[in-house]
Design a protein around this motif. Structure first.
Motif, PDB file in Angstrom:
ATOM      1  N   THR A 246       0.860  -1.185   0.000  1.00  0.00           N
ATOM      2  CA  THR A 246       0.000   0.000   0.000  1.00  0.00           C
ATOM      3  C   THR A 246       0.891   1.227   0.000  1.00  0.00           C
ATOM      4  N   LEU A 247       0.607   2.159  -0.906  1.00  0.00           N
ATOM      5  CA  LEU A 247       1.364   3.405  -0.962  1.00  0.00           C
ATOM      6  C   LEU A 247       0.743   4.373   0.035  1.00  0.00           C
ATOM      7  N   LYS A 248       1.490   4.622   1.127  1.00  0.00           N
ATOM      8  CA  LYS A 248       0.998   5.467   2.200  1.00  0.00           C
ATOM      9  C   LYS A 248       1.505   6.899   2.021  1.00  0.00           C
ATOM     10  N   VAL A 249       0.607   7.848   2.153  1.00  0.00           N
ATOM     11  CA  VAL A 249       0.956   9.272   2.064  1.00  0.00           C
ATOM     12  C   VAL A 249       0.401   9.982   3.297  1.00  0.00           C
ATOM     13  N   PRO A 250       0.955  11.138   3.662  1.00  0.00           N
ATOM     14  CA  PRO A 250       0.468  11.850   4.853  1.00  0.00           C
ATOM     15  C   PRO A 250      -0.903  12.476   4.621  1.00  0.00           C
ATOM     16  N   THR A 251      -1.587  12.726   5.702  1.00  0.00           N
ATOM     17  CA  THR A 251      -2.887  13.384   5.665  1.00  0.00           C
ATOM     18  C   THR A 251      -2.739  14.808   6.185  1.00  0.00           C
ATOM     19  N   PHE A 252      -3.289  15.766   5.457  1.00  0.00           N
ATOM     20  CA  PHE A 252      -3.226  17.178   5.854  1.00  0.00           C
ATOM     21  C   PHE A 252      -4.627  17.665   6.205  1.00  0.00           C
ATOM     22  N   ARG A 253      -4.689  18.548   7.179  1.00  0.00           N
ATOM     23  CA  ARG A 253      -6.006  19.007   7.646  1.00  0.00           C
ATOM     24  C   ARG A 253      -6.616  20.067   6.736  1.00  0.00           C
ATOM     25  N   ASP A 254      -5.751  20.813   6.028  1.00  0.00           N
ATOM     26  CA  ASP A 254      -6.276  21.869   5.159  1.00  0.00           C
ATOM     27  C   ASP A 254      -5.247  22.174   4.071  1.00  0.00           C
ATOM     28  N   ALA A 255      -5.625  23.052   3.145  1.00  0.00           N
ATOM     29  CA  ALA A 255      -4.759  23.368   2.008  1.00  0.00           C
ATOM     30  C   ALA A 255      -3.482  24.057   2.455  1.00  0.00           C
ATOM     31  N   GLU A 256      -3.576  24.868   3.515  1.00  0.00           N
ATOM     32  CA  GLU A 256      -2.384  25.579   3.979  1.00  0.00           C
ATOM     33  C   GLU A 256      -1.328  24.620   4.506  1.00  0.00           C
ATOM     34  N   SER A 257      -1.756  23.660   5.312  1.00  0.00           N
ATOM     35  CA  SER A 257      -0.805  22.686   5.852  1.00  0.00           C
ATOM     36  C   SER A 257      -0.265  21.782   4.751  1.00  0.00           C
ATOM     37  N   ALA A 258      -1.092  21.490   3.759  1.00  0.00           N
ATOM     38  CA  ALA A 258      -0.628  20.675   2.644  1.00  0.00           C
ATOM     39  C   ALA A 258       0.418  21.412   1.826  1.00  0.00           C
ATOM     40  N   THR A 259       0.170  22.673   1.566  1.00  0.00           N
ATOM     41  CA  THR A 259       1.128  23.473   0.810  1.00  0.00           C
ATOM     42  C   THR A 259       2.466  23.556   1.531  1.00  0.00           C
ATOM     43  N   ALA A 260       2.421  23.659   2.845  1.00  0.00           N
ATOM     44  CA  ALA A 260       3.644  23.802   3.628  1.00  0.00           C
ATOM     45  C   ALA A 260       4.395  22.480   3.800  1.00  0.00           C
ATOM     46  N   GLY A 261       3.678  21.361   3.810  1.00  0.00           N
ATOM     47  CA  GLY A 261       4.343  20.095   4.159  1.00  0.00           C
ATOM     48  C   GLY A 261       4.352  19.011   3.103  1.00  0.00           C
ATOM     49  N   ILE A 262       3.865  19.307   1.906  1.00  0.00           N
ATOM     50  CA  ILE A 262       3.756  18.235   0.920  1.00  0.00           C
ATOM     51  C   ILE A 262       5.092  17.901   0.261  1.00  0.00           C
TER      52      ILE A 262
END
Length: 208
Positions: A98-114
């Motif tokens: 299974t290809l596991k990826v992180p979960t982000f709570r919102d677009a801002e956190s995704a932009t900062a941590g992707i």
């Protein structure tokens, strides 16, 4: 044990062997598998009501190209955050991953941590499969990318996540040896025939 039971066991064993004869990667809908072993992937849906997909590849060393694209509802609009395109190689045999990826709570956190993306390939026992990864970069306009060709170019250049590329061996050039013509023997100079000295007959002595 009768013949019917024996055949049933053989068939069942055959199905098990077939099921474990390859490597399968399951991934969610917000992950896009873009290429598998330099080719366009043949992805399959997990089911009618499932959001997961899967791709199957042979046992041994494999290479995948993928991108993580989590999306977030922003009122009536949907905002999608794109990760970098990742190219990775790994080695696995007879397993489901299974290809596991992180979960982000919102677009801002995704932009900062992707990026860089913290992802992994995990088997059914929760063990991570070792992999080597790199970022597949294309200079210039990003529209209409051909990820299969990009993976081939990457492999030819020998990146850290490259698959070994077989180098065609040029046929040995056959050199045609031209033998120098044998020197023609010039016949020996023909000697002029020895002048035959004509012996004049002795003068006749007159007998008185």
């Amino acid at each position: 044990m009768n013949l019917v039971k024996v055949l049933a066991i053989i068939v069942a064993f055959g199905h098990i062997t077939f099921a474990l004869a390859d490597v399968t990667i399951k991934f969610e809908e917000n992950v896009s598998i873009l290429a598998v072993n330099q080719e366009k992937p043949d992805t399959k849906r997990g089911g009618l009501f499932s959001s997961s997909q899967s791709v199957t590849m042979p046992n041994g060393e494999n290479q995948i190209v993928f991108r993580y694209q989590p999306f977030f509802e922003n009122g009536i609009e949907r905002e999608t955050i794109n990760s970098q395109v990742i190219i990775a190689k790994f080695n696995a045999v007879d397993t489901k991953l299974t290809l596991k990826v992180p979960t982000f709570r919102d677009a801002e956190s995704a932009t900062a941590g992707i990026d860089p993306l913290n992802w992994s390939l995990v088997n059914d026992s929760g063990q991570k499969t070792k992999h080597v990864e790199d970022v597949l970069v294309k200079e210039g306009v990003q529209f209409g990318r051909n990820f299969s060709n990009e993976a081939k170019d990457y492999n030819r250049k020998g990146g850290i996540a490259a698959l070994p590329v077989a180098v065609p061996i040029a046929p040995t050039q056959q050199l045609q040896v031209v033998q120098a013509p044998t020197q023609t023997q010039v016949p020996a100079q023909v000697k002029a025939p020895t002048q035959v000295q004509t012996q004049l007959p002795a003068a006749a002595i007159a007998v008185e």
